[in-house]
Design a protein around this motif. Structure first.
Motif, PDB file in Angstrom:
ATOM      1  N   ARG A  26      -5.388   9.390   8.703  1.00 18.42           N
ATOM      2  CA  ARG A  26      -4.431  10.465   8.977  1.00 18.42           C
ATOM      3  C   ARG A  26      -3.563  10.132  10.189  1.00 18.42           C
ATOM      4  O   ARG A  26      -2.357  10.353  10.169  1.00 18.42           O
ATOM      5  N   MET A  27      -4.205   9.618  11.236  1.00 15.74           N
ATOM      6  CA  MET A  27      -3.431   9.291  12.436  1.00 15.74           C
ATOM      7  C   MET A  27      -2.455   8.154  12.159  1.00 15.74           C
ATOM      8  O   MET A  27      -1.324   8.148  12.659  1.00 15.74           O
ATOM      9  N   GLY A  28      -2.865   7.193  11.343  1.00  8.57           N
ATOM     10  CA  GLY A  28      -1.964   6.104  10.978  1.00  8.57           C
ATOM     11  C   GLY A  28      -0.733   6.613  10.256  1.00  8.57           C
ATOM     12  O   GLY A  28       0.398   6.175  10.531  1.00  8.57           O
ATOM     13  N   LEU A  29      -0.923   7.570   9.339  1.00  7.65           N
ATOM     14  CA  LEU A  29       0.214   8.154   8.620  1.00  7.65           C
ATOM     15  C   LEU A  29       1.135   8.909   9.570  1.00  7.65           C
ATOM     16  O   LEU A  29       2.364   8.801   9.493  1.00  7.65           O
ATOM     17  N   LEU A  30       0.534   9.675  10.488  1.00  5.28           N
ATOM     18  CA  LEU A  30       1.340  10.436  11.444  1.00  5.28           C
ATOM     19  C   LEU A  30       2.156   9.518  12.353  1.00  5.28           C
ATOM     20  O   LEU A  30       3.353   9.732  12.573  1.00  5.28           O
ATOM     21  N   GLN A 121       2.502  19.267   8.972  1.00  4.03           N
ATOM     22  CA  GLN A 121       2.886  20.174   7.890  1.00  4.03           C
ATOM     23  C   GLN A 121       3.590  19.405   6.768  1.00  4.03           C
ATOM     24  O   GLN A 121       3.315  19.624   5.584  1.00  4.03           O
ATOM     25  N   ASP A 122       4.479  18.492   7.151  1.00  5.15           N
ATOM     26  CA  ASP A 122       5.222  17.736   6.142  1.00  5.15           C
ATOM     27  C   ASP A 122       4.324  16.825   5.323  1.00  5.15           C
ATOM     28  O   ASP A 122       4.577  16.597   4.130  1.00  5.15           O
ATOM     29  N   LEU A 123       3.273  16.285   5.954  1.00  7.79           N
ATOM     30  CA  LEU A 123       2.394  15.330   5.273  1.00  7.79           C
ATOM     31  C   LEU A 123       1.140  15.992   4.703  1.00  7.79           C
ATOM     32  O   LEU A 123       0.242  15.292   4.223  1.00  7.79           O
ATOM     33  N   ALA A 124       1.092  17.316   4.766  1.00  4.08           N
ATOM     34  CA  ALA A 124      -0.055  18.069   4.236  1.00  4.08           C
ATOM     35  C   ALA A 124      -1.376  17.592   4.833  1.00  4.08           C
ATOM     36  O   ALA A 124      -2.386  17.432   4.133  1.00  4.08           O
ATOM     37  N   VAL A 125      -1.382  17.342   6.142  1.00  5.22           N
ATOM     38  CA  VAL A 125      -2.612  16.956   6.826  1.00  5.22           C
ATOM     39  C   VAL A 125      -3.531  18.184   6.907  1.00  5.22           C
ATOM     40  O   VAL A 125      -3.055  19.296   7.168  1.00  5.22           O
TER      41      VAL A 125
END
Length: 416
Positions: A26-30, A121-125
């Motif tokens: 998740r942190m990598g995506l963010l 919010q945009d990445l549905a985390v």
């Protein structure tokens, strides 16, 4: 927040294990999502000298990944993270760069934290992850301090290892030798090459200060680099000729902090200059050194003295032509070193402002230019000299220097 007392968030917990695989993903995506914007908005604060956008992005990503992961877990950076940060500091030293200041690291983290919450919010985390990230906001400054400290540790270790090569070939000693003029013309190109290879000339323009006796660590007469906090870096050189004194140099962008440090730590009369360039530093050093013996008599009991004020008082007391030139070079020296066409334009603008009583509109009319042109020139004058031509406090110094330059032209101006 864990361990909070009296309304203040507690510091981050010691690292007790790395993030889970899910959190890492998740942190990598963010970080991938926010890194371009954070680098664009805060990259110049993080590393003002960087010309390699790819390298800058990589360092920002590293800072975001380590800082935001620790923030979300309310913990300190782990040992592996600290090792990676120290390696980053060593790499910066090897390339002759400057490590990011606390302000630079904190700018990246605080902007990155804000952007990451929006991206959740945009990445549905999952909401729980976003809530933990949001809850760690109070730890951002402490994490910034740790990250900056780790980078600085690696930078200092590598720099000291590279600099510890003996007397004259040590970059800091080479720089101080050039500034103080304690070398002949045959050695200057060699020493200049050492300084530029180490990247030390990047600290210029720099404020120079000379104090009677010693200050800080004497280090056996060498010229060690001192650190004060994590955003101020200065060089100090104990000297013995003609009388024991210490030369201190600090980048002009940290002038306020430097003067505050001097005010608290200088043990005796200390004279400081305007921001000086690398090439003009030897001349300003000699002039300032000559002021030290008269500092007590002309300084009115003050310990920290501005060279401009002392030069003016010394000139009034003696009226010697060389003292007139010393004053004009201290106040408007950067203008006098410009090419003739640029120098003339700025001096004419100062003269016109004087004749117009400080009115930008009347000065623009007299010069037959737009008011914005006059204000642009005023801004450039301030950039060069540190003095605002529209300020009553600064105007008297500029006015006196321009008038004296007209009567006694300084011999070291740029080609006409």
């Amino acid at each position: 927040m864990i361990g909070a007392t009296e309304g203040r968030p507690a510091g981050p917990r010691p690292a007790s294990g790395g993030p889970t695989d899910a959190d890492q993903e998740r942190m990598g995506l963010l970080v991938d999502a926010i890194a371009p914007r954070v680098t664009c908005l805060a990259g110049t604060i993080f590393d003002r000298a960087s010309t390699d956008e790819t390298l800058l992005r990589r360092r920002v990503v590293q800072c975001l990944s380590i800082g935001l992961t620790a923030c979300a877990q309310a913990r300190r950076p782990g040992e592996e993270d600290r090792h990676a940060l120290r390696d980053a500091g060593r790499a910066i030293a090897r390339t002759g760069g400057t490590p990011p200041t606390l302000v630079g690291v904190h700018s990246v983290l605080i902007l990155g934290h804000s952007e990451a919450l929006r991206a959740c919010q945009d990445l549905a985390v999952p909401g729980a992850f976003g809530d933990r990230l949001k809850g760690g906001a109070g730890l951002l400054l402490q994490l910034s301090e740790e990250i900056a400290a780790c980078i600085d540790e690696g930078y200092t270790e590598e720099r000291d290892a590279r600099n510890d090569n003996g007397s004259r070939d040590r970059p800091i000693d080479a720089l101080c030798t050039l500034v103080t003029g304690e070398t002949n013309s045959l050695w200057r190109p060699h020493l200049t090459g050492i300084v530029k290879t180490a990247g030390l000339e990047r600290m210029f323009p720099a404020v120079m200060a000379l104090t009677c006796g010693s200050v800080g660590s004497d280090a056996g007469g060498r010229a060690p680099e001192l650190h004060y906090g994590r955003s101020l870096r200065m060089i100090t050189a104990p000297l013995s000729h003609p009388e024991p004194h210490t030369l201190l140099l600090c980048s002009a962008e940290n002038t306020g902090q430097f003067l505050s440090w001097l005010d608290r730590n200088a043990p005796a009369t200390t004279v400081y200059t305007r921001a000086v360039g690398f090439d003009e530093a030897p001349a300003r050093y000699r002039t300032t050194r000559d002021l030290l013996p008269v500092g007590n008599a002309l300084g009115g009991g003050k310990r920290l003295l501005n060279a401009r004020t002392l030069l003016w008082q010394r000139m009034l007391a003696s009226q010697r032509p060389e003292y007139l030139r010393d004053y004009t070079e201290e106040v408007i020296g950067p203008i006098l070193q410009l090419p003739a066409d640029q120098r003339t334009v700025l001096l004419e603008t100062l003269d016109s402002l004087d004749s117009s009583g400080g009115s930008v509109r009347r000065a623009a009319t007299a010069l037959n230019v737009h008011e914005k042109t006059v204000r642009y020139r005023v801004g450039r004058i301030e950039t060069l000299t540190g003095l605002n031509a529209l300020s009553r406090t600064h105007w008297s110094q500029l006015h006196r220097a321009v008038q004296l330059q007209a009567v006694h032209p300084a011999p070291r101006t740029a080609g006409t």
